[in-house]
Design a protein around this motif. Structure first.
Motif, PDB file in Angstrom:
ATOM      1  N   ARG A  18       0.843  -1.183   0.000  1.00 33.07           N
ATOM      2  CA  ARG A  18       0.000   0.000   0.000  1.00 33.07           C
ATOM      3  C   ARG A  18       0.880   1.234   0.000  1.00 33.07           C
ATOM      4  O   ARG A  18       1.670   1.438   0.931  1.00 33.07           O
ATOM      5  CB  ARG A  18      -0.947   0.055   1.190  1.00 33.07           C
ATOM      6  CG  ARG A  18      -1.955   1.204   1.056  1.00 33.07           C
ATOM      7  CD  ARG A  18      -2.980   1.228   2.162  1.00 33.07           C
ATOM      8  NE  ARG A  18      -2.467   1.833   3.377  1.00 33.07           N
ATOM      9  CZ  ARG A  18      -3.237   2.369   4.334  1.00 33.07           C
ATOM     10  NH1 ARG A  18      -4.554   2.350   4.196  1.00 33.07           N
ATOM     11  NH2 ARG A  18      -2.707   2.884   5.418  1.00 33.07           N
ATOM     12  N   TYR A  79      -4.023   7.102  -1.214  1.00 33.30           N
ATOM     13  CA  TYR A  79      -3.512   5.740  -1.100  1.00 33.30           C
ATOM     14  C   TYR A  79      -3.576   5.018  -2.451  1.00 33.30           C
ATOM     15  O   TYR A  79      -4.385   5.339  -3.309  1.00 33.30           O
ATOM     16  CB  TYR A  79      -4.340   4.929  -0.103  1.00 33.30           C
ATOM     17  CG  TYR A  79      -4.397   5.500   1.280  1.00 33.30           C
ATOM     18  CD1 TYR A  79      -5.541   6.153   1.739  1.00 33.30           C
ATOM     19  CD2 TYR A  79      -3.311   5.378   2.145  1.00 33.30           C
ATOM     20  CE1 TYR A  79      -5.600   6.671   3.019  1.00 33.30           C
ATOM     21  CE2 TYR A  79      -3.362   5.901   3.425  1.00 33.30           C
ATOM     22  CZ  TYR A  79      -4.508   6.536   3.852  1.00 33.30           C
ATOM     23  OH  TYR A  79      -4.558   7.049   5.123  1.00 33.30           O
ATOM     24  N   GLN A  81      -3.635   0.921  -3.014  1.00 28.86           N
ATOM     25  CA  GLN A  81      -3.519  -0.471  -2.571  1.00 28.86           C
ATOM     26  C   GLN A  81      -3.211  -1.323  -3.789  1.00 28.86           C
ATOM     27  O   GLN A  81      -3.975  -1.321  -4.764  1.00 28.86           O
ATOM     28  CB  GLN A  81      -4.820  -0.935  -1.921  1.00 28.86           C
ATOM     29  CG  GLN A  81      -4.810  -2.392  -1.492  1.00 28.86           C
ATOM     30  CD  GLN A  81      -3.839  -2.684  -0.382  1.00 28.86           C
ATOM     31  OE1 GLN A  81      -3.741  -1.926   0.577  1.00 28.86           O
ATOM     32  NE2 GLN A  81      -3.102  -3.790  -0.501  1.00 28.86           N
TER      33      GLN A  81
END
Length: 123
Positions: A18, A79, A81
């Motif tokens: 991540r 973010y 992922q």
């Protein structure tokens, strides 16, 4: 706006990572954001983008179904992922801030860039 990407590393094929991007400046929550990557000897390419409110996302075909972009406007964080990583995902990953509220796959839409974080996937 200043952007600081982190979370890269060396992983094996099939692993997950991540990435995070910390943004300073109050414009973060008003702007679309994106992730791009650049492998050695190749041009920087689009990976994923998200609108200012997180309601709209878009992905490159090569990562669709494996990567997820998200954001936390309260924390000024973006973010990425990344699941089921493959050697072809090896690159320096950059977060970027758009001139617009919507996200965009085009590099020209972005006027703020982070310094990049290295992701290396071994087979």
């Amino acid at each position: 706006v200043q952007l600081q990407a982190s979370g890269g590393g060396l992983v094996q094929a099939g692993d997950s990572l991540r990435l995070s991007c910390a943004a300073s400046g109050r414009m973060f929550s008003n702007n679309g954001m994106g992730w791009f990557r650049q492998a050695p000897g190749k041009e920087r390419e689009f990976v994923a983008t998200i609108s200012w409110n997180g309601q709209s996302t878009s992905y490159a075909d090569s990562v669709k179904g494996r990567f997820t972009i998200s954001r936390d406007n309260a924390k000024n964080l973006l973010y990425l992922q990344m699941n089921s990583l493959q050697p072809e995902d090896t690159a320096v990953y950059y977060c970027a801030g758009s001139r617009y509220a919507r996200g965009s796959p085009g590099r020209d839409a972005y006027n703020y860039w982070g310094q990049g974080t290295q992701v290396t996937v071994s087979s």
